[in-house]
Design an enzyme around this catalytic site. Structure first.
Site, mmCIF file in Angstrom:
data_model
loop_
_atom_site.group_PDB
_atom_site.id
_atom_site.type_symbol
_atom_site.label_atom_id
_atom_site.label_comp_id
_atom_site.label_asym_id
_atom_site.label_seq_id
_atom_site.Cartn_x
_atom_site.Cartn_y
_atom_site.Cartn_z
ATOM 1 N N GLY A 149 0.786 -1.243 0.000
ATOM 2 C CA GLY A 149 0.000 0.000 0.000
ATOM 3 C C GLY A 149 0.813 1.286 0.000
ATOM 4 N N ARG A 169 -5.094 -8.449 -9.221
ATOM 5 C CA ARG A 169 -6.011 -9.346 -9.949
ATOM 6 C C ARG A 169 -6.557 -8.628 -11.180
ATOM 7 N NH1 ARG A 169 -6.408 -13.732 -7.146
ATOM 8 N NH2 ARG A 169 -5.947 -13.537 -4.933
ATOM 9 N N ILE A 170 -6.829 -9.421 -12.198
ATOM 10 C CA ILE A 170 -7.348 -8.838 -13.438
ATOM 11 C C ILE A 170 -8.858 -8.701 -13.323
ATOM 12 C CG2 ILE A 170 -7.597 -9.221 -15.922
ATOM 13 C CD1 ILE A 170 -4.913 -10.829 -15.675
ATOM 14 N N ASN A 213 -5.097 2.298 -13.220
ATOM 15 C CA ASN A 213 -4.153 1.340 -12.642
ATOM 16 C C ASN A 213 -2.750 1.906 -12.727
ATOM 17 O OD1 ASN A 213 -3.142 -1.267 -11.750
ATOM 18 N ND2 ASN A 213 -2.518 -1.635 -13.868
ATOM 19 N N HIS A 225 1.236 0.781 -12.986
ATOM 20 C CA HIS A 225 2.015 -0.395 -13.389
ATOM 21 C C HIS A 225 3.503 -0.027 -13.442
ATOM 22 C CE1 HIS A 225 2.732 -4.256 -15.271
ATOM 23 N NE2 HIS A 225 3.558 -3.634 -16.094
ATOM 24 N N GLU A 237 -10.460 -3.672 -21.230
ATOM 25 C CA GLU A 237 -10.748 -5.103 -21.057
ATOM 26 C C GLU A 237 -9.519 -5.987 -21.251
ATOM 27 O OE1 GLU A 237 -14.236 -5.711 -23.479
ATOM 28 O OE2 GLU A 237 -15.167 -3.983 -22.518
ATOM 29 N N ASP A 272 -3.288 -4.603 -18.786
ATOM 30 C CA ASP A 272 -2.418 -3.410 -18.762
ATOM 31 C C ASP A 272 -2.396 -2.713 -20.121
ATOM 32 O OD1 ASP A 272 -1.761 -3.915 -16.087
ATOM 33 O OD2 ASP A 272 -0.108 -5.214 -16.634
ATOM 34 N N GLU A 324 6.524 6.117 -9.071
ATOM 35 C CA GLU A 324 5.097 5.774 -8.975
ATOM 36 C C GLU A 324 4.391 6.715 -7.993
ATOM 37 O OE1 GLU A 324 4.037 1.613 -8.424
ATOM 38 O OE2 GLU A 324 5.986 0.996 -9.171
HETATM 39 C C1 GAR Z 1 3.630 -1.310 -7.326
HETATM 40 O O1 GAR Z 1 4.952 -1.366 -7.802
HETATM 41 C C2 GAR Z 1 2.648 -1.357 -8.485
HETATM 42 O O2 GAR Z 1 3.086 -0.655 -9.614
HETATM 43 C C3 GAR Z 1 2.607 -2.829 -8.758
HETATM 44 O O3 GAR Z 1 2.548 -3.410 -7.474
HETATM 45 C C4 GAR Z 1 3.260 -2.581 -6.565
HETATM 46 C C5 GAR Z 1 2.377 -2.297 -5.392
HETATM 47 O O4 GAR Z 1 3.101 -1.591 -4.402
HETATM 48 N N1 GAR Z 1 1.475 -3.201 -9.569
HETATM 49 C C6 GAR Z 1 1.540 -4.122 -10.526
HETATM 50 O O5 GAR Z 1 2.540 -4.776 -10.749
HETATM 51 C C7 GAR Z 1 0.262 -4.306 -11.319
HETATM 52 N N2 GAR Z 1 0.487 -5.126 -12.457
HETATM 53 P P1 GAR Z 1 2.334 -0.880 -3.204
HETATM 54 O O6 GAR Z 1 1.376 -1.917 -2.625
HETATM 55 O O7 GAR Z 1 3.418 -0.499 -2.244
HETATM 56 O O8 GAR Z 1 1.602 0.311 -3.766
#
Ligand code: GAR
Length: 201
Positions: A12, A91-92, A107, A109, A142, A145, A174
């Site tokens: 999170g 999850r997708i 989202n 990524h 749909e 990513d 991010e």
């Molecule tokens: C982040 O790096 C996010 O970009 C990735 O999961 C991590 C969550 O970190 N998401 C994916 O890979 C989606 N395909 P967080 O829980 O510390 O925000």
């Protein structure tokens, strides 16, 4: 003020970036609910500490996938939010849920899409040997990513990088990108032209 639902599966830290951006006035929004598919997700503690209502929808297994996401759709509709933010939700989403919230789910990524979709994007980037990777915030469509891109930030890859060191450098970007993207989407100063998210002005 835009009402958000934030979906998480783990640590999170991106949720925290949104909480911090709201607290210091960079983002005019309210997180109405944080939903996790894992009861032990650290992000749930972050939400509770910030006084945000949380809901745990424990994963029911592949066989009950349809029921799971029907339930999630109901929860999201009841929360009456403007935007659903997937912040490390792994999850997708099914087509039905995406269609129920057109251009209202985004989202984050950890790669420069369309490179390295799916899981372990940082590992994919290292294995491929790219010199620049980064992060992308995009609308959810749909596909996997594959929706229109809202914001991207580049990150260099160094010779000595490990998956962990690269992931950490991307994560810092991010945390900048997600609040910026949410602010942009809530501003409504954009439109989608083809695959491109462009300014309305
Ligand atoms: C982040 O790096 C996010 O970009 C990735 O999961 C991590 C969550 O970190 N998401 C994916 O890979 C989606 N395909 P967080 O829980 O510390 O925000």
């Amino acid at each position: 003020m835009g009402r958000l639902a934030v979906l998480i599966s783990g640590r999170g830290s991106n949720l925290q970036a949104l909480i911090d951006a709201i607290a210091d006035g960079r983002l005019d929004a309210e997180i109405a609910t944080v939903i996790s598919d894992r009861p032990g997700a650290l992000g749930l503690d972050r939400a509770r500490q910030a006084g945000i209502p949380t809901q745990v929808l424990p994963w029911l297994g592949e066989k009950r996938r349809v029921e799971y996401f029907q339930n999630m759709q109901r929860v999201l509709q009841e929360a009456d939010v403007e935007l659903v933010v997937l912040a490390g939700f792994l999850r997708i989403l099914p087509m039905e849920l995406v269609r129920a919230f057109p251009q209202r789910i985004i989202n984050i990524h950890p790669s420069l899409l369309p490179a390295f979709p799916g899981l372990n994007a940082q590992r994919q980037a290292l294995e491929y040997g790219v010199r620049i990777t980064g992060c992308t915030v995009h609308f959810v469509d749909e596909g996997l990513d594959s929706g229109p891109i809202i914001i991207q930030k580049p990150v260099p890859v160094y010779d000595y990088d490990t998956e962990a060191s690269l992931a950490e450098r991307i994560l810092a970007k991010e945390h900048e990108a997600l609040p910026q993207a949410v602010a942009l989407v809530l501003s409504k100063q954009w439109q989608i032209r083809g695959r491109r998210v462009v300014c309305k002005c």
